[in-house]
Scaffold this motif. Structure first.
Motif, short mmCIF file in Angstrom:
data_model
loop_
_atom_site.label_atom_id
_atom_site.label_comp_id
_atom_site.label_asym_id
_atom_site.label_seq_id
_atom_site.Cartn_x
_atom_site.Cartn_y
_atom_site.Cartn_z
N GLU A 207 0.81 -1.22 0.00
CA GLU A 207 0.00 0.00 0.00
C GLU A 207 0.85 1.27 0.00
OE1 GLU A 207 -2.69 -0.16 3.23
OE2 GLU A 207 -3.56 -2.10 2.65
N TYR A 208 2.08 1.24 0.60
CA TYR A 208 2.94 2.42 0.67
C TYR A 208 4.30 2.10 0.08
CZ TYR A 208 -0.46 4.33 3.98
OH TYR A 208 -1.60 4.79 4.57
N PRO A 209 4.99 3.09 -0.49
CA PRO A 209 6.33 2.86 -1.04
C PRO A 209 7.37 2.69 0.08
CG PRO A 209 5.75 5.18 -1.20
CD PRO A 209 4.51 4.47 -0.73
N GLU A 413 -4.30 15.70 8.86
CA GLU A 413 -3.26 15.18 7.98
C GLU A 413 -3.13 13.66 8.12
OE1 GLU A 413 -1.64 16.51 5.60
OE2 GLU A 413 -2.31 18.58 5.90
N GLU A 414 -3.23 13.17 9.35
CA GLU A 414 -3.14 11.72 9.56
C GLU A 414 -4.32 11.00 8.90
OE1 GLU A 414 -2.94 11.65 13.82
OE2 GLU A 414 -0.77 11.35 13.83
N ARG A 415 -5.49 11.63 8.96
CA ARG A 415 -6.67 11.03 8.33
C ARG A 415 -6.50 10.99 6.81
NH1 ARG A 415 -9.97 14.26 10.20
NH2 ARG A 415 -10.37 13.14 12.15
N LYS A 416 -5.98 12.08 6.25
CA LYS A 416 -5.75 12.12 4.80
C LYS A 416 -4.70 11.10 4.38
CE LYS A 416 -5.21 16.18 2.95
NZ LYS A 416 -4.73 17.57 2.79
N PHE A 417 -3.64 10.97 5.23
CA PHE A 417 -2.59 10.01 4.90
C PHE A 417 -3.11 8.58 4.95
CE2 PHE A 417 0.87 7.24 6.49
CZ PHE A 417 1.67 7.26 5.36
N SER A 418 -3.96 8.31 5.95
CA SER A 418 -4.52 6.95 6.06
C SER A 418 -5.43 6.61 4.88
CB SER A 418 -5.29 6.82 7.38
OG SER A 418 -6.42 7.67 7.38
N LEU A 419 -6.02 7.65 4.27
CA LEU A 419 -6.88 7.43 3.11
C LEU A 419 -6.11 7.47 1.79
CD1 LEU A 419 -9.91 9.63 4.24
CD2 LEU A 419 -9.75 7.13 4.27
N GLY A 420 -4.79 7.66 1.90
CA GLY A 420 -3.96 7.68 0.70
C GLY A 420 -3.94 8.99 -0.02
N GLU A 421 -4.41 10.09 0.63
CA GLU A 421 -4.48 11.38 -0.06
C GLU A 421 -3.36 12.33 0.37
OE1 GLU A 421 -8.29 13.00 0.66
OE2 GLU A 421 -9.39 11.32 -0.26
N GLY A 422 -2.68 12.04 1.48
CA GLY A 422 -1.63 12.91 1.98
C GLY A 422 -0.27 12.22 1.90
N SER A 423 0.70 12.79 2.58
CA SER A 423 2.04 12.23 2.61
C SER A 423 2.52 12.11 4.04
CB SER A 423 3.02 13.10 1.81
OG SER A 423 3.21 14.35 2.46
N LEU A 424 3.38 11.14 4.28
CA LEU A 424 3.94 10.94 5.61
C LEU A 424 4.83 12.11 6.01
CD1 LEU A 424 4.19 9.10 8.06
CD2 LEU A 424 6.11 7.96 6.93
N PHE A 425 5.51 12.70 5.03
CA PHE A 425 6.36 13.86 5.31
C PHE A 425 5.53 14.99 5.89
CE2 PHE A 425 7.82 18.02 3.88
CZ PHE A 425 9.08 18.07 4.46
#
Length: 462
Positions: A207-209, A413-425
Protein backbone atom coordinates in the motif's frame (compact mmCIF):
# COMPACT_ATOMS: atom_id res chain seq x y z
CA UNK A 1 -12.00 -1.06 6.54
CA UNK A 2 -11.16 -2.85 9.81
CA UNK A 3 -7.48 -2.43 9.02
CA UNK A 4 -7.94 1.31 8.49
CA UNK A 5 -9.84 1.69 11.76
CA UNK A 6 -7.09 -0.14 13.68
CA UNK A 7 -4.43 2.03 12.09
CA UNK A 8 -6.19 5.27 13.03
CA UNK A 9 -6.71 4.10 16.64
CA UNK A 10 -3.02 3.31 16.99
CA UNK A 11 -2.02 6.69 15.66
CA UNK A 12 -4.26 8.70 17.95
CA UNK A 13 -2.48 7.88 21.19
CA UNK A 14 -3.43 10.34 23.88
CA UNK A 15 -0.89 13.09 24.51
CA UNK A 16 -2.00 13.28 28.14
CA UNK A 17 -0.37 9.99 29.02
CA UNK A 18 0.41 9.68 32.74
CA UNK A 19 1.88 7.01 34.93
CA UNK A 20 -0.78 5.74 37.36
CA UNK A 21 1.72 4.92 40.12
CA UNK A 22 3.28 8.39 40.27
CA UNK A 23 3.07 10.41 43.50
CA UNK A 24 2.64 14.16 43.08
CA UNK A 25 4.77 16.60 45.09
CA UNK A 26 2.85 19.87 45.02
CA UNK A 27 4.48 23.30 45.23
CA UNK A 28 2.86 23.91 48.62
CA UNK A 29 4.23 20.67 50.09
CA UNK A 30 7.63 21.36 48.58
CA UNK A 31 7.79 24.84 50.14
CA UNK A 32 6.70 23.37 53.47
CA UNK A 33 9.76 21.12 53.52
CA UNK A 34 12.06 23.96 52.47
CA UNK A 35 10.82 26.46 55.05
CA UNK A 36 10.77 24.04 57.97
CA UNK A 37 13.83 21.89 57.52
CA UNK A 38 16.40 23.34 55.11
CA UNK A 39 19.74 24.20 56.82
CA UNK A 40 20.03 27.56 55.04
CA UNK A 41 16.70 28.71 56.52
CA UNK A 42 17.88 27.57 59.94
CA UNK A 43 21.16 29.43 59.44
CA UNK A 44 19.24 32.60 58.67
CA UNK A 45 17.63 32.44 62.12
CA UNK A 46 21.12 32.48 63.64
CA UNK A 47 21.49 36.06 62.40
CA UNK A 48 18.80 37.15 64.85
CA UNK A 49 20.58 35.30 67.65
CA UNK A 50 23.83 37.04 66.72
CA UNK A 51 22.12 40.44 66.91
CA UNK A 52 20.73 39.64 70.35
CA UNK A 53 24.21 38.56 71.51
CA UNK A 54 25.72 41.87 70.34
CA UNK A 55 22.97 43.77 72.12
CA UNK A 56 23.69 41.85 75.33
CA UNK A 57 27.39 42.65 74.93
CA UNK A 58 26.72 46.38 74.53
CA UNK A 59 24.54 46.38 77.66
CA UNK A 60 27.60 45.16 79.54
CA UNK A 61 29.03 48.70 79.40
CA UNK A 62 26.37 49.66 81.97
CA UNK A 63 27.04 46.75 84.32
CA UNK A 64 28.08 47.69 87.88
CA UNK A 65 31.76 46.94 88.51
CA UNK A 66 33.53 45.85 91.64
CA UNK A 67 37.32 46.20 91.72
CA UNK A 68 39.87 45.35 94.41
CA UNK A 69 43.42 46.69 94.32
CA UNK A 70 45.79 45.36 96.99
CA UNK A 71 49.55 46.04 97.21
CA UNK A 72 52.01 45.21 99.96
CA UNK A 73 55.79 45.55 100.29
CA UNK A 74 57.91 44.08 103.13
CA UNK A 75 61.70 43.94 103.11
CA UNK A 76 64.15 42.89 105.85
CA UNK A 77 61.50 42.97 108.52
CA UNK A 78 60.27 46.41 107.52
CA UNK A 79 56.78 46.86 106.15
CA UNK A 80 57.18 49.52 103.52
CA UNK A 81 53.45 49.75 102.70
CA UNK A 82 50.21 47.80 102.84
CA UNK A 83 47.48 49.30 100.60
CA UNK A 84 43.92 48.07 100.04
CA UNK A 85 41.61 49.93 97.68
CA UNK A 86 38.17 48.60 96.78
CA UNK A 87 35.72 50.36 94.48
CA UNK A 88 32.13 49.73 93.45
CA UNK A 89 30.92 51.76 90.44
CA UNK A 90 27.49 52.07 88.84
CA UNK A 91 27.50 53.61 85.33
CA UNK A 92 24.29 55.38 84.33
CA UNK A 93 22.71 56.20 80.97
CA UNK A 94 24.04 59.76 80.82
CA UNK A 95 27.59 60.80 81.66
CA UNK A 96 27.14 60.20 85.37
CA UNK A 97 28.81 57.48 87.41
CA UNK A 98 28.03 56.61 91.04
CA UNK A 99 30.75 55.06 93.18
CA UNK A 100 31.48 53.74 96.66
CA UNK A 101 35.02 53.13 97.88
CA UNK A 102 36.89 51.68 100.82
CA UNK A 103 40.59 52.40 101.49
CA UNK A 104 42.83 50.99 104.21
CA UNK A 105 46.55 51.72 104.13
CA UNK A 106 49.53 51.31 106.46
CA UNK A 107 53.33 51.23 106.23
CA UNK A 108 56.53 52.97 107.26
CA UNK A 109 57.24 54.50 103.86
CA UNK A 110 53.64 55.17 102.85
CA UNK A 111 53.03 58.48 101.10
CA UNK A 112 51.24 60.69 103.66
CA UNK A 113 48.43 61.54 101.24
CA UNK A 114 47.40 57.86 101.34
CA UNK A 115 47.13 57.73 105.13
CA UNK A 116 43.75 56.45 106.38
CA UNK A 117 42.16 56.00 109.81
CA UNK A 118 42.82 52.72 111.63
CA UNK A 119 39.49 51.22 110.48
CA UNK A 120 39.91 52.52 106.94
CA UNK A 121 38.26 55.31 104.99
CA UNK A 122 34.89 55.09 103.28
CA UNK A 123 33.71 57.33 100.49
CA UNK A 124 30.59 57.73 98.41
CA UNK A 125 30.47 60.02 95.45
CA UNK A 126 29.70 60.87 91.89
CA UNK A 127 31.69 61.63 88.75
CA UNK A 128 30.09 63.78 86.09
CA UNK A 129 30.96 64.69 82.50
CA UNK A 130 29.83 68.30 82.22
CA UNK A 131 30.48 68.77 78.47
CA UNK A 132 31.69 65.97 76.23
CA UNK A 133 30.00 62.72 77.20
CA UNK A 134 27.08 64.19 79.15
CA UNK A 135 24.21 63.75 76.65
CA UNK A 136 25.92 61.13 74.51
CA UNK A 137 29.04 59.07 74.89
CA UNK A 138 30.68 55.96 73.53
CA UNK A 139 28.78 53.43 75.63
CA UNK A 140 25.43 55.16 75.02
CA UNK A 141 26.10 55.23 71.27
CA UNK A 142 27.19 51.58 71.25
CA UNK A 143 24.00 50.47 72.99
CA UNK A 144 21.78 52.53 70.66
CA UNK A 145 23.59 51.10 67.63
CA UNK A 146 23.27 47.56 68.99
CA UNK A 147 19.49 47.97 69.35
CA UNK A 148 19.28 49.26 65.78
CA UNK A 149 21.59 46.49 64.60
CA UNK A 150 19.23 43.88 66.05
CA UNK A 151 16.42 45.27 63.88
CA UNK A 152 18.77 45.52 60.91
CA UNK A 153 19.74 41.87 61.32
CA UNK A 154 16.07 40.89 61.22
CA UNK A 155 15.68 42.74 57.92
CA UNK A 156 18.78 40.98 56.58
CA UNK A 157 17.34 37.64 57.67
CA UNK A 158 14.11 38.33 55.80
CA UNK A 159 16.06 39.25 52.66
CA UNK A 160 18.22 36.15 52.94
CA UNK A 161 15.28 33.78 53.41
CA UNK A 162 13.29 35.50 50.67
CA UNK A 163 16.17 35.14 48.18
CA UNK A 164 16.68 31.51 49.11
CA UNK A 165 12.98 30.69 48.74
CA UNK A 166 12.99 32.32 45.32
CA UNK A 167 15.83 30.04 44.22
CA UNK A 168 13.99 27.03 45.63
CA UNK A 169 10.74 27.95 43.87
CA UNK A 170 12.38 28.53 40.48
CA UNK A 171 14.11 25.17 40.84
CA UNK A 172 10.70 23.53 41.30
CA UNK A 173 9.36 25.34 38.24
CA UNK A 174 12.33 24.13 36.20
CA UNK A 175 11.66 20.60 37.41
CA UNK A 176 8.03 20.94 36.35
CA UNK A 177 9.02 22.34 32.96
CA UNK A 178 11.44 19.47 32.26
CA UNK A 179 8.88 16.91 33.41
CA UNK A 180 6.25 18.29 31.04
CA UNK A 181 8.75 18.35 28.16
CA UNK A 182 9.72 14.75 28.87
CA UNK A 183 6.07 13.73 28.88
CA UNK A 184 5.50 15.42 25.52
CA UNK A 185 8.43 13.64 23.90
CA UNK A 186 7.47 10.36 25.58
CA UNK A 187 4.00 10.52 24.05
CA UNK A 188 5.27 11.29 20.57
CA UNK A 189 7.86 8.53 20.74
CA UNK A 190 4.93 6.15 21.15
CA UNK A 191 3.18 7.81 18.21
CA UNK A 192 6.27 7.58 16.03
CA UNK A 193 6.85 3.92 16.90
CA UNK A 194 3.25 2.96 16.18
CA UNK A 195 3.34 4.90 12.93
CA UNK A 196 6.56 3.14 11.88
CA UNK A 197 5.08 -0.29 12.61
CA UNK A 198 1.92 0.47 10.68
CA UNK A 199 3.81 1.94 7.71
CA UNK A 200 5.95 -1.21 7.56
CA UNK A 201 2.83 -3.39 7.53
CA UNK A 202 1.29 -1.26 4.80
CA UNK A 203 4.56 -1.41 2.81
CA UNK A 204 4.62 -5.21 2.95
CA UNK A 205 0.98 -5.17 1.92
CA UNK A 206 1.93 -3.08 -1.11
CA UNK A 207 0.00 0.00 0.00
CA UNK A 208 2.94 2.42 0.67
CA UNK A 209 6.33 2.86 -1.04
CA UNK A 210 9.60 1.92 0.68
CA UNK A 211 10.55 5.57 1.14
CA UNK A 212 7.70 5.96 3.61
CA UNK A 213 9.24 3.33 5.88
CA UNK A 214 12.51 5.28 5.78
CA UNK A 215 10.67 8.50 6.54
CA UNK A 216 8.87 6.87 9.48
CA UNK A 217 12.13 5.37 10.77
CA UNK A 218 13.95 8.71 10.65
CA UNK A 219 11.07 10.38 12.48
CA UNK A 220 11.05 7.66 15.16
CA UNK A 221 14.80 7.98 15.78
CA UNK A 222 14.52 11.76 15.94
CA UNK A 223 11.78 11.44 18.54
CA UNK A 224 13.93 9.00 20.54
CA UNK A 225 16.82 11.49 20.45
CA UNK A 226 14.61 14.35 21.63
CA UNK A 227 13.17 12.17 24.36
CA UNK A 228 16.61 11.19 25.63
CA UNK A 229 17.67 14.85 25.82
CA UNK A 230 14.50 15.72 27.74
CA UNK A 231 14.93 12.70 30.03
CA UNK A 232 18.45 13.65 31.12
CA UNK A 233 17.29 17.26 31.62
CA UNK A 234 14.51 16.00 33.87
CA UNK A 235 16.90 13.78 35.84
CA UNK A 236 19.26 16.68 36.49
CA UNK A 237 16.43 19.01 37.54
CA UNK A 238 15.14 16.29 39.90
CA UNK A 239 18.55 16.20 41.58
CA UNK A 240 18.52 19.99 41.87
CA UNK A 241 15.12 19.85 43.57
CA UNK A 242 16.47 17.22 45.97
CA UNK A 243 19.01 19.78 47.18
CA UNK A 244 16.16 21.73 48.77
CA UNK A 245 14.37 18.80 50.41
CA UNK A 246 15.37 17.95 53.97
CA UNK A 247 13.83 16.25 56.96
CA UNK A 248 14.22 16.85 60.69
CA UNK A 249 17.65 16.39 62.26
CA UNK A 250 19.31 17.69 59.07
CA UNK A 251 18.58 14.55 57.05
CA UNK A 252 18.62 15.12 53.26
CA UNK A 253 15.67 13.74 51.32
CA UNK A 254 16.20 12.03 47.97
CA UNK A 255 13.35 12.06 45.48
CA UNK A 256 12.27 8.70 44.12
CA UNK A 257 11.57 8.22 40.44
CA UNK A 258 7.88 7.80 41.21
CA UNK A 259 7.58 11.35 42.63
CA UNK A 260 6.65 13.97 40.05
CA UNK A 261 5.74 17.68 40.13
CA UNK A 262 2.17 18.89 40.03
CA UNK A 263 1.16 19.64 36.42
CA UNK A 264 -1.88 21.54 37.76
CA UNK A 265 0.35 24.11 39.48
CA UNK A 266 -1.03 26.88 37.28
CA UNK A 267 -4.42 26.48 38.98
CA UNK A 268 -3.05 26.98 42.50
CA UNK A 269 0.06 29.14 42.12
CA UNK A 270 -1.69 32.39 43.06
CA UNK A 271 -3.05 30.79 46.22
CA UNK A 272 0.25 29.14 47.21
CA UNK A 273 2.41 32.19 46.52
CA UNK A 274 -0.29 34.75 47.31
CA UNK A 275 0.85 36.48 44.12
CA UNK A 276 -2.61 37.77 43.24
CA UNK A 277 -2.39 40.47 45.94
CA UNK A 278 -0.89 43.46 44.20
CA UNK A 279 -2.64 46.23 46.14
CA UNK A 280 -0.80 48.80 48.25
CA UNK A 281 2.52 48.29 46.47
CA UNK A 282 3.64 51.73 47.70
CA UNK A 283 3.14 50.57 51.28
CA UNK A 284 4.97 47.33 50.54
CA UNK A 285 7.87 49.32 49.12
CA UNK A 286 8.06 51.57 52.19
CA UNK A 287 8.07 48.50 54.46
CA UNK A 288 10.47 46.56 52.25
CA UNK A 289 13.26 44.92 54.31
CA UNK A 290 15.90 46.31 51.94
CA UNK A 291 14.71 49.84 52.59
CA UNK A 292 14.27 49.09 56.29
CA UNK A 293 17.85 47.81 56.42
CA UNK A 294 19.14 50.99 54.73
CA UNK A 295 17.07 53.24 57.00
CA UNK A 296 18.34 51.42 60.09
CA UNK A 297 21.86 51.79 58.76
CA UNK A 298 21.12 55.50 58.36
CA UNK A 299 19.96 55.62 61.99
CA UNK A 300 23.14 53.86 63.11
CA UNK A 301 25.24 56.39 61.19
CA UNK A 302 23.17 59.21 62.70
CA UNK A 303 24.09 57.97 66.18
CA UNK A 304 27.73 57.89 65.12
CA UNK A 305 27.50 61.43 63.70
CA UNK A 306 25.99 62.74 66.94
CA UNK A 307 28.81 61.11 68.87
CA UNK A 308 31.40 62.72 66.56
CA UNK A 309 29.64 66.07 66.98
CA UNK A 310 29.74 65.67 70.76
CA UNK A 311 33.49 65.08 70.55
CA UNK A 312 33.91 68.71 69.49
CA UNK A 313 33.06 69.71 73.06
CA UNK A 314 35.83 69.98 75.66
CA UNK A 315 36.34 67.24 78.23
CA UNK A 316 35.19 68.55 81.61
CA UNK A 317 35.10 65.81 84.23
CA UNK A 318 34.02 66.63 87.78
CA UNK A 319 34.33 64.19 90.68
CA UNK A 320 33.09 64.64 94.23
CA UNK A 321 33.23 62.12 97.09
CA UNK A 322 31.98 62.32 100.68
CA UNK A 323 34.43 60.81 103.18
CA UNK A 324 33.83 58.99 106.47
CA UNK A 325 35.54 56.44 108.67
CA UNK A 326 32.21 55.10 109.98
CA UNK A 327 30.02 53.63 107.26
CA UNK A 328 27.38 52.43 109.75
CA UNK A 329 26.19 55.98 110.46
CA UNK A 330 25.23 57.92 107.34
CA UNK A 331 25.20 61.22 109.20
CA UNK A 332 29.00 61.03 109.42
CA UNK A 333 29.10 61.79 105.68
CA UNK A 334 29.09 65.59 105.40
CA UNK A 335 30.37 68.35 103.17
CA UNK A 336 33.20 69.15 105.54
CA UNK A 337 35.02 65.91 104.71
CA UNK A 338 35.34 65.38 101.01
CA UNK A 339 37.59 64.59 98.10
CA UNK A 340 37.01 66.33 94.76
CA UNK A 341 38.66 66.79 91.40
CA UNK A 342 38.25 68.59 88.11
CA UNK A 343 39.77 67.67 84.75
CA UNK A 344 39.56 69.86 81.66
CA UNK A 345 40.94 68.90 78.24
CA UNK A 346 40.38 70.87 75.02
CA UNK A 347 42.35 70.32 71.79
CA UNK A 348 43.15 73.70 70.24
CA UNK A 349 42.50 72.91 66.57
CA UNK A 350 40.09 69.93 66.80
CA UNK A 351 41.39 68.67 63.46
CA UNK A 352 40.86 64.99 64.29
CA UNK A 353 37.36 65.63 65.67
CA UNK A 354 36.33 67.83 62.72
CA UNK A 355 37.68 65.23 60.28
CA UNK A 356 35.71 62.44 61.97
CA UNK A 357 32.54 64.53 61.85
CA UNK A 358 33.00 65.35 58.17
CA UNK A 359 33.41 61.66 57.29
CA UNK A 360 30.34 60.74 59.37
CA UNK A 361 28.29 63.34 57.46
CA UNK A 362 29.52 61.98 54.12
CA UNK A 363 28.49 58.45 55.08
CA UNK A 364 25.02 59.73 55.97
CA UNK A 365 24.73 61.51 52.63
CA UNK A 366 25.84 58.37 50.83
CA UNK A 367 23.24 56.19 52.53
CA UNK A 368 20.60 58.82 51.74
CA UNK A 369 21.41 58.43 48.04
CA UNK A 370 21.17 54.64 48.41
CA UNK A 371 17.69 54.91 49.95
CA UNK A 372 16.41 57.16 47.14
CA UNK A 373 17.90 54.91 44.46
CA UNK A 374 16.52 51.75 46.07
CA UNK A 375 12.99 53.20 46.19
CA UNK A 376 13.04 54.02 42.48
CA UNK A 377 14.64 50.71 41.55
CA UNK A 378 12.09 48.69 43.51
CA UNK A 379 9.17 50.63 42.03
CA UNK A 380 10.42 50.17 38.46
CA UNK A 381 11.14 46.47 39.00
CA UNK A 382 7.64 45.93 40.37
CA UNK A 383 5.99 47.76 37.49
CA UNK A 384 8.14 45.96 34.92
CA UNK A 385 7.44 42.54 36.43
CA UNK A 386 3.70 43.21 36.54
CA UNK A 387 3.83 44.04 32.83
CA UNK A 388 5.77 40.82 32.16
CA UNK A 389 3.15 38.78 34.03
CA UNK A 390 0.32 40.31 32.00
CA UNK A 391 2.19 39.62 28.75
CA UNK A 392 2.99 35.99 29.61
CA UNK A 393 -0.63 35.38 30.58
CA UNK A 394 -1.70 36.56 27.12
CA UNK A 395 1.03 34.47 25.46
CA UNK A 396 0.02 31.40 27.44
CA UNK A 397 -3.65 31.70 26.42
CA UNK A 398 -2.68 32.16 22.76
CA UNK A 399 -0.40 29.13 22.86
CA UNK A 400 -3.18 27.02 24.39
CA UNK A 401 -5.36 27.87 21.38
CA UNK A 402 -2.47 27.22 19.00
CA UNK A 403 -1.87 23.78 20.50
CA UNK A 404 -5.53 22.86 19.97
CA UNK A 405 -5.39 24.13 16.39
CA UNK A 406 -2.21 22.16 15.65
CA UNK A 407 -3.71 19.01 17.17
CA UNK A 408 -6.69 19.32 14.87
CA UNK A 409 -4.53 19.88 11.81
CA UNK A 410 -2.33 16.89 12.70
CA UNK A 411 -5.40 14.71 13.04
CA UNK A 412 -6.60 15.96 9.65
CA UNK A 413 -3.26 15.18 7.98
CA UNK A 414 -3.14 11.72 9.56
CA UNK A 415 -6.67 11.03 8.33
CA UNK A 416 -5.75 12.12 4.80
CA UNK A 417 -2.59 10.01 4.90
CA UNK A 418 -4.52 6.95 6.06
CA UNK A 419 -6.88 7.43 3.11
CA UNK A 420 -3.96 7.68 0.70
CA UNK A 421 -4.48 11.38 -0.06
CA UNK A 422 -1.63 12.91 1.98
CA UNK A 423 2.04 12.23 2.61
CA UNK A 424 3.94 10.94 5.61
CA UNK A 425 6.36 13.86 5.31
CA UNK A 426 3.52 16.34 5.80
CA UNK A 427 2.19 14.36 8.77
CA UNK A 428 5.62 14.46 10.41
CA UNK A 429 6.01 18.15 9.63
CA UNK A 430 2.64 19.02 11.16
CA UNK A 431 3.44 16.92 14.21
CA UNK A 432 6.83 18.61 14.61
CA UNK A 433 5.11 22.00 14.63
CA UNK A 434 2.66 20.69 17.22
CA UNK A 435 5.51 19.53 19.43
CA UNK A 436 7.27 22.87 19.00
CA UNK A 437 4.10 24.74 20.00
CA UNK A 438 3.52 22.50 23.03
CA UNK A 439 7.06 23.17 24.19
CA UNK A 440 6.49 26.92 23.70
CA UNK A 441 3.36 26.60 25.82
CA UNK A 442 5.33 24.82 28.54
CA UNK A 443 8.06 27.46 28.40
CA UNK A 444 5.46 30.24 28.52
CA UNK A 445 3.95 28.68 31.63
CA UNK A 446 7.43 28.41 33.13
CA UNK A 447 8.15 32.08 32.41
CA UNK A 448 4.78 33.08 33.86
CA UNK A 449 5.53 31.15 37.06
CA UNK A 450 8.99 32.70 37.28
CA UNK A 451 7.68 36.22 36.86
CA UNK A 452 5.04 35.74 39.55
CA UNK A 453 7.64 34.45 41.98
CA UNK A 454 10.04 37.21 40.89
CA UNK A 455 7.40 39.81 41.74
CA UNK A 456 7.12 38.41 45.26
CA UNK A 457 10.89 38.25 45.42
CA UNK A 458 11.10 41.98 44.65
CA UNK A 459 8.34 42.72 47.16
CA UNK A 460 10.05 40.37 49.63
CA UNK A 461 6.79 38.57 50.50
CA UNK A 462 7.87 34.98 49.77
Amino acid sequence: MQKLFTYICLIFVTVNYAQPNDSVLSLEEYLGYVKNYHPVVKQAHLLTTEGEAKLLKSRGAFDPKLSVDYNRKKFKGTEYYDKLNTTFKIPTWYGVELSAKYENTDGKYLNPEYNTPEDGLYSAGISLNLAQGLLTNKRMATLKQAKLYTKQVEAKRQLMVNEFLYEAITTYFNWLKNYQAKQVYSNYVVNAKNRLNNVKKSYFAGEYPAVDTLEASINYKSRLLDYEKSRIGYVKSTLEVSNYLWLENNLPLELKDSIVPDIQTIDVIDVVLNSSILNSTDELIENHPKLQELKLKEDILTVDRNLKKNNLLPIVNLEYNFLSSDYEHLDTFNTADYKSGLKVVFPLFLRKERGDLAMAKMKLQDISYDISLTKVTLKNKIEGTIQDIASYEIQYDLLLDLVLDYKNIVKSEERKFSLGEGSLFLVNYREAKLIETQLKQIDSEYQLFNKKSELLRVLNTL
